[in-house]
Motif scaffolding. Sequence first.
Motif, PDB file in Angstrom:
ATOM      1  N   LEU A  94      21.772  70.648 -36.990  1.00  0.00           N
ATOM      2  CA  LEU A  94      22.631  71.724 -37.475  1.00  0.00           C
ATOM      3  C   LEU A  94      22.769  72.831 -36.434  1.00  0.00           C
ATOM      4  O   LEU A  94      23.868  73.341 -36.197  1.00  0.00           O
ATOM      5  CB  LEU A  94      22.079  72.288 -38.787  1.00  0.00           C
ATOM      6  CG  LEU A  94      22.896  73.424 -39.411  1.00  0.00           C
ATOM      7  CD1 LEU A  94      24.303  72.954 -39.769  1.00  0.00           C
ATOM      8  CD2 LEU A  94      22.191  73.965 -40.658  1.00  0.00           C
ATOM      9  N   PHE A  95      21.646  73.193 -35.800  1.00  0.00           N
ATOM     10  CA  PHE A  95      21.704  74.233 -34.766  1.00  0.00           C
ATOM     11  C   PHE A  95      22.586  73.790 -33.599  1.00  0.00           C
ATOM     12  O   PHE A  95      23.390  74.562 -33.075  1.00  0.00           O
ATOM     13  CB  PHE A  95      20.302  74.569 -34.267  1.00  0.00           C
ATOM     14  CG  PHE A  95      19.556  75.524 -35.153  1.00  0.00           C
ATOM     15  CD1 PHE A  95      20.116  76.739 -35.524  1.00  0.00           C
ATOM     16  CD2 PHE A  95      18.296  75.214 -35.631  1.00  0.00           C
ATOM     17  CE1 PHE A  95      19.438  77.619 -36.342  1.00  0.00           C
ATOM     18  CE2 PHE A  95      17.615  76.090 -36.454  1.00  0.00           C
ATOM     19  CZ  PHE A  95      18.182  77.295 -36.814  1.00  0.00           C
ATOM     20  N   LYS A  96      22.434  72.531 -33.210  1.00  0.00           N
ATOM     21  CA  LYS A  96      23.224  72.022 -32.083  1.00  0.00           C
ATOM     22  C   LYS A  96      24.706  72.024 -32.416  1.00  0.00           C
ATOM     23  O   LYS A  96      25.542  72.438 -31.607  1.00  0.00           O
ATOM     24  CB  LYS A  96      22.750  70.609 -31.743  1.00  0.00           C
ATOM     25  CG  LYS A  96      23.460  70.001 -30.543  1.00  0.00           C
ATOM     26  CD  LYS A  96      22.893  68.624 -30.233  1.00  0.00           C
ATOM     27  CE  LYS A  96      23.614  67.991 -29.036  1.00  0.00           C
ATOM     28  NZ  LYS A  96      23.078  66.637 -28.737  1.00  0.00           N
ATOM     29  N   ALA A  97      25.042  71.571 -33.630  1.00  0.00           N
ATOM     30  CA  ALA A  97      26.455  71.487 -34.028  1.00  0.00           C
ATOM     31  C   ALA A  97      27.084  72.856 -34.238  1.00  0.00           C
ATOM     32  O   ALA A  97      28.286  73.035 -34.043  1.00  0.00           O
ATOM     33  CB  ALA A  97      26.572  70.654 -35.303  1.00  0.00           C
ATOM     34  N   SER A  98      26.269  73.827 -34.653  1.00  0.00           N
ATOM     35  CA  SER A  98      26.797  75.171 -34.944  1.00  0.00           C
ATOM     36  C   SER A  98      26.722  76.115 -33.755  1.00  0.00           C
ATOM     37  O   SER A  98      27.234  77.232 -33.813  1.00  0.00           O
ATOM     38  CB  SER A  98      26.039  75.783 -36.127  1.00  0.00           C
ATOM     39  OG  SER A  98      24.658  75.916 -35.815  1.00  0.00           O
ATOM     40  N   GLY A  99      26.055  75.674 -32.664  1.00  0.00           N
ATOM     41  CA  GLY A  99      25.939  76.509 -31.472  1.00  0.00           C
ATOM     42  C   GLY A  99      24.945  77.639 -31.621  1.00  0.00           C
ATOM     43  O   GLY A  99      25.041  78.652 -30.918  1.00  0.00           O
ATOM     44  N   LEU A 100      23.964  77.493 -32.505  1.00  0.00           N
ATOM     45  CA  LEU A 100      23.015  78.583 -32.760  1.00  0.00           C
ATOM     46  C   LEU A 100      21.598  78.259 -32.283  1.00  0.00           C
ATOM     47  O   LEU A 100      20.637  78.835 -32.768  1.00  0.00           O
ATOM     48  CB  LEU A 100      22.975  78.888 -34.263  1.00  0.00           C
ATOM     49  CG  LEU A 100      24.261  79.441 -34.872  1.00  0.00           C
ATOM     50  CD1 LEU A 100      24.146  79.507 -36.396  1.00  0.00           C
ATOM     51  CD2 LEU A 100      24.555  80.826 -34.307  1.00  0.00           C
ATOM     52  N   LYS A 101      21.455  77.357 -31.341  1.00  0.00           N
ATOM     53  CA  LYS A 101      20.118  76.906 -30.969  1.00  0.00           C
ATOM     54  C   LYS A 101      19.253  78.037 -30.417  1.00  0.00           C
ATOM     55  O   LYS A 101      18.037  78.048 -30.607  1.00  0.00           O
ATOM     56  CB  LYS A 101      20.214  75.776 -29.956  1.00  0.00           C
ATOM     57  CG  LYS A 101      18.894  75.072 -29.745  1.00  0.00           C
ATOM     58  CD  LYS A 101      19.077  73.674 -29.196  1.00  0.00           C
ATOM     59  CE  LYS A 101      17.739  72.951 -29.161  1.00  0.00           C
ATOM     60  NZ  LYS A 101      17.876  71.542 -28.817  1.00  0.00           N
TER      61      LYS A 101
ATOM     62  N   CYS B 151      32.622  80.696 -41.348  1.00  0.00           N
ATOM     63  CA  CYS B 151      31.634  81.501 -42.085  1.00  0.00           C
ATOM     64  C   CYS B 151      30.368  81.544 -41.262  1.00  0.00           C
ATOM     65  O   CYS B 151      30.182  80.746 -40.336  1.00  0.00           O
ATOM     66  CB  CYS B 151      31.369  80.916 -43.476  1.00  0.00           C
ATOM     67  SG  CYS B 151      30.391  79.402 -43.481  1.00  0.00           S
ATOM     68  N   SER B 152      29.484  82.467 -41.595  1.00  0.00           N
ATOM     69  CA  SER B 152      28.194  82.537 -40.906  1.00  0.00           C
ATOM     70  C   SER B 152      27.256  81.506 -41.504  1.00  0.00           C
ATOM     71  O   SER B 152      27.489  80.981 -42.598  1.00  0.00           O
ATOM     72  CB  SER B 152      27.593  83.939 -41.060  1.00  0.00           C
ATOM     73  OG  SER B 152      27.216  84.154 -42.419  1.00  0.00           O
ATOM     74  N   ILE B 153      26.182  81.215 -40.795  1.00  0.00           N
ATOM     75  CA  ILE B 153      25.202  80.255 -41.308  1.00  0.00           C
ATOM     76  C   ILE B 153      24.579  80.773 -42.605  1.00  0.00           C
ATOM     77  O   ILE B 153      24.223  79.989 -43.488  1.00  0.00           O
ATOM     78  CB  ILE B 153      24.118  79.952 -40.239  1.00  0.00           C
ATOM     79  CG1 ILE B 153      23.272  78.740 -40.683  1.00  0.00           C
ATOM     80  CG2 ILE B 153      23.247  81.176 -39.963  1.00  0.00           C
ATOM     81  CD1 ILE B 153      22.343  78.233 -39.597  1.00  0.00           C
ATOM     82  N   ASN B 154      24.481  82.102 -42.737  1.00  0.00           N
ATOM     83  CA  ASN B 154      23.903  82.684 -43.951  1.00  0.00           C
ATOM     84  C   ASN B 154      24.801  82.495 -45.176  1.00  0.00           C
ATOM     85  O   ASN B 154      24.328  82.488 -46.309  1.00  0.00           O
ATOM     86  CB  ASN B 154      23.639  84.184 -43.757  1.00  0.00           C
ATOM     87  CG  ASN B 154      22.497  84.443 -42.800  1.00  0.00           C
ATOM     88  OD1 ASN B 154      21.464  83.792 -42.873  1.00  0.00           O
ATOM     89  ND2 ASN B 154      22.687  85.388 -41.889  1.00  0.00           N
ATOM     90  N   LYS B 155      26.108  82.354 -44.954  1.00  0.00           N
ATOM     91  CA  LYS B 155      27.057  82.264 -46.068  1.00  0.00           C
ATOM     92  C   LYS B 155      27.442  80.828 -46.416  1.00  0.00           C
ATOM     93  O   LYS B 155      28.144  80.595 -47.405  1.00  0.00           O
ATOM     94  CB  LYS B 155      28.341  83.041 -45.716  1.00  0.00           C
ATOM     95  CG  LYS B 155      28.150  84.546 -45.543  1.00  0.00           C
ATOM     96  CD  LYS B 155      27.882  85.214 -46.894  1.00  0.00           C
ATOM     97  CE  LYS B 155      27.827  86.731 -46.748  1.00  0.00           C
ATOM     98  NZ  LYS B 155      27.526  87.385 -48.044  1.00  0.00           N
ATOM     99  N   TYR B 156      26.973  79.850 -45.620  1.00  0.00           N
ATOM    100  CA  TYR B 156      27.484  78.489 -45.793  1.00  0.00           C
ATOM    101  C   TYR B 156      27.179  77.913 -47.180  1.00  0.00           C
ATOM    102  O   TYR B 156      28.056  77.315 -47.813  1.00  0.00           O
ATOM    103  CB  TYR B 156      26.943  77.543 -44.713  1.00  0.00           C
ATOM    104  CG  TYR B 156      27.564  76.160 -44.828  1.00  0.00           C
ATOM    105  CD1 TYR B 156      28.804  75.894 -44.281  1.00  0.00           C
ATOM    106  CD2 TYR B 156      26.925  75.143 -45.525  1.00  0.00           C
ATOM    107  CE1 TYR B 156      29.409  74.651 -44.414  1.00  0.00           C
ATOM    108  CE2 TYR B 156      27.515  73.892 -45.672  1.00  0.00           C
ATOM    109  CZ  TYR B 156      28.756  73.653 -45.108  1.00  0.00           C
ATOM    110  OH  TYR B 156      29.343  72.422 -45.259  1.00  0.00           O
ATOM    111  N   ILE B 157      25.958  78.083 -47.667  1.00  0.00           N
ATOM    112  CA  ILE B 157      25.609  77.501 -48.971  1.00  0.00           C
ATOM    113  C   ILE B 157      26.478  78.083 -50.076  1.00  0.00           C
ATOM    114  O   ILE B 157      26.922  77.370 -50.987  1.00  0.00           O
ATOM    115  CB  ILE B 157      24.111  77.715 -49.281  1.00  0.00           C
ATOM    116  CG1 ILE B 157      23.269  76.787 -48.400  1.00  0.00           C
ATOM    117  CG2 ILE B 157      23.811  77.445 -50.760  1.00  0.00           C
ATOM    118  CD1 ILE B 157      21.785  76.860 -48.651  1.00  0.00           C
TER     119      ILE B 157
ATOM    120  N   ALA C  13      29.007  70.437 -41.271  1.00  0.00           N
ATOM    121  CA  ALA C  13      28.691  71.828 -41.621  1.00  0.00           C
ATOM    122  C   ALA C  13      28.553  72.679 -40.363  1.00  0.00           C
ATOM    123  O   ALA C  13      29.040  73.817 -40.298  1.00  0.00           O
ATOM    124  CB  ALA C  13      27.409  71.882 -42.445  1.00  0.00           C
ATOM    125  N   GLY C  14      27.877  72.108 -39.350  1.00  0.00           N
ATOM    126  CA  GLY C  14      27.722  72.829 -38.089  1.00  0.00           C
ATOM    127  C   GLY C  14      29.053  73.120 -37.430  1.00  0.00           C
ATOM    128  O   GLY C  14      29.278  74.216 -36.899  1.00  0.00           O
TER     129      GLY C  14
END
Length: 675
Positions: free
Chosen positions: A173-180, A216-222, A207-208
């Motif tokens: 997920l981090f890799k796909a979202s660019g947030l590593k 959306c931000s990672i915090n808002k995804y769910i 999702a990423g």
Amino acid sequence: FTGQEEYLKKLHEQFDKNDASGRKLYLLYGMGGIGKTQICLKFKDEYHTVHSYIEILTKYYSYSHIFWIDATSENIADQSFKDTYKTYTVDMPSGVSYSPAMVLQWMTNLKTEWLLIFDNADGSPDIVEKFIPPGDKGNILITSRNQEHKRNVSPENSSEVVVMSEDTAVELLFKASGLKKNHDKYFEVAANICGELYYLPLAIDQAGAYISAGNCSINKYISVYSKYRSKLMTNKNFRGASKYNKTVYGTWEISFEKILEMANNKEFAKTANYAITLINICAFMHHENISDEIFERAAKYYSVHVKHNKDCVHPVFLPSMDTALLNFDESNNWNEIQYRESVNVLLSFSLITRTIDGEKFGLHPLVQSWCKDQLVFKDRDTWNWNTRGILLSSVTYKDDSIEYIYQNSIQLHLMSTRILGNEHPHTLKSMANLACTYVELGKYMEAEMLEIQVLEMRTRILGKEHPHTLRSMANLAWTQGNLGKFIEAEILEIQVLEMRTRILGKEHPDTLTSMANLALTQGNLGKFMEAEMLEIQVLEMSTRILRKEHPDTLTSMANLALAQGNLGKFMEAEILEIQVLEMRTRILGKEHPDTLTSMANLACTYGEIGKYMKAEMLEIQVLEMRTRILEKEHPDTLRSMVNMAWTQGNLGKFMEAEILEIQVLEMRTSIKESV
């Protein structure tokens, strides 16, 4: 590529060129979106492709040719072979016809090592067989949703690709979202997202991609996912890692379309149509432990429920159910052959997976979501009611431990079909029934929690003196008695007895039951005289109103015997208990829970009057049957072990007694720690 290294390791071990055992084959199978294609792409990239025979000799992990065949269908595979052949044979004269046989022969004649990958081979194994080059040279890797392709390899040369571990899923997920770079900051949020997606690689990658695009931000995804799940899972702008440009739901729609094709074939129509029925039913059950027994019992007992219209299965659910879902054959019996063929269709596309014992199956929660989301709202409601109807049709009115265990096994499925609201009468009834099942299984704490909720809601909705409310009070009192909360139980039982006597009359069966329950509780509180007086009244009225051999009368005799034993009247207690045991054995059977209780009570009385050998003989039987029928850690079984140890101690068998007592202590400690 992230994670899944264990599968890469297996592939490297299988295709190690130091092993000169001839052609090597391997199968990766699993549900759509699980990452089979990505594993193959990574494996392919790790091998250096060259076109020089001399270079092959100097490079340990190299293939002269790597052929990637899209095996989605026979026609697509045929075209894929032709395109591959053209790629490697640029000097062929124009106008030459490229037949599959010519391509396969060309591959067979290659002098160097080659790797042939059949990707997405989800159809019949026969399709792949047609395109396997003759001879014993080469390396072949197959990916499929259909585990029947094991026949093209060998069972030990196959692996089921399953969902990722949490750590690997979070890394993806981090890799796909660019947030590593912010790994620690967002780890908990990412873990929650992966858990919500049940660790399915394609869903996580998608999702990423959605987060990376700034939607959306990672915090808002769910929060976004919970509101717009269907849109996110079908959003073609975020297809994730799928080589075939498919969304999460799109991968399963491929399987569904193939089943629909089967349904249009007269030979397979019935099997395919019932497979579609099964997947829609399972979408509304709990995703794990769906047993074949549910469907067999539903077909077997449905007509019995309709005919007798018993109260424990509410008639609203059964008459409105589509009986075609019960899968009857021409003789109006359960069509087991068609059922198993339909299950195999779903297994072949990895839409469901079997448990190790082969008696249950399950499906990924996102597959369930896809099934529900493809239905219009009205159809969802219909399928939910039909599923509940099947579950309720599968229960019987038998009063034995086997039925209790079965009913407990489907409670999660029943809870999954709940659509009426927490305070609806049917919901309260389901909660009360589950509590009763917990009591029978010795799970008194779980039962008490449910019964407190049911009593509170029934008191508020129906009133304190409503029959259902009084039944809830009586049930809670009984459970609290089993938990040793005798004072709380006595308070409730006095209230129930007072109201039932006033509303129903002193000789009503429910009133007699209340008197008997109160007597038992008073006996446990040491109020032996009061208990005996109540039990004598109950026995006299039960014998007169019912009959001597009625189950309630036998219970009254057993309870009076207990009261007399507490008062030291062991001879009188022994006479009553022998009568009760003889009648229960004859009427209910030797292994019925009430019969076992009678045997245990008589054994205790024998112990009190010094007849230890007789007591031991009975306790051996009780312990053997309770261990087999209930389970070793059930409270009644543990109680039998304690009684047996006490008797053996009185017989001087101290070593045997010690062994039993140690076992009981260990199990009770383990149960307490688990709670």
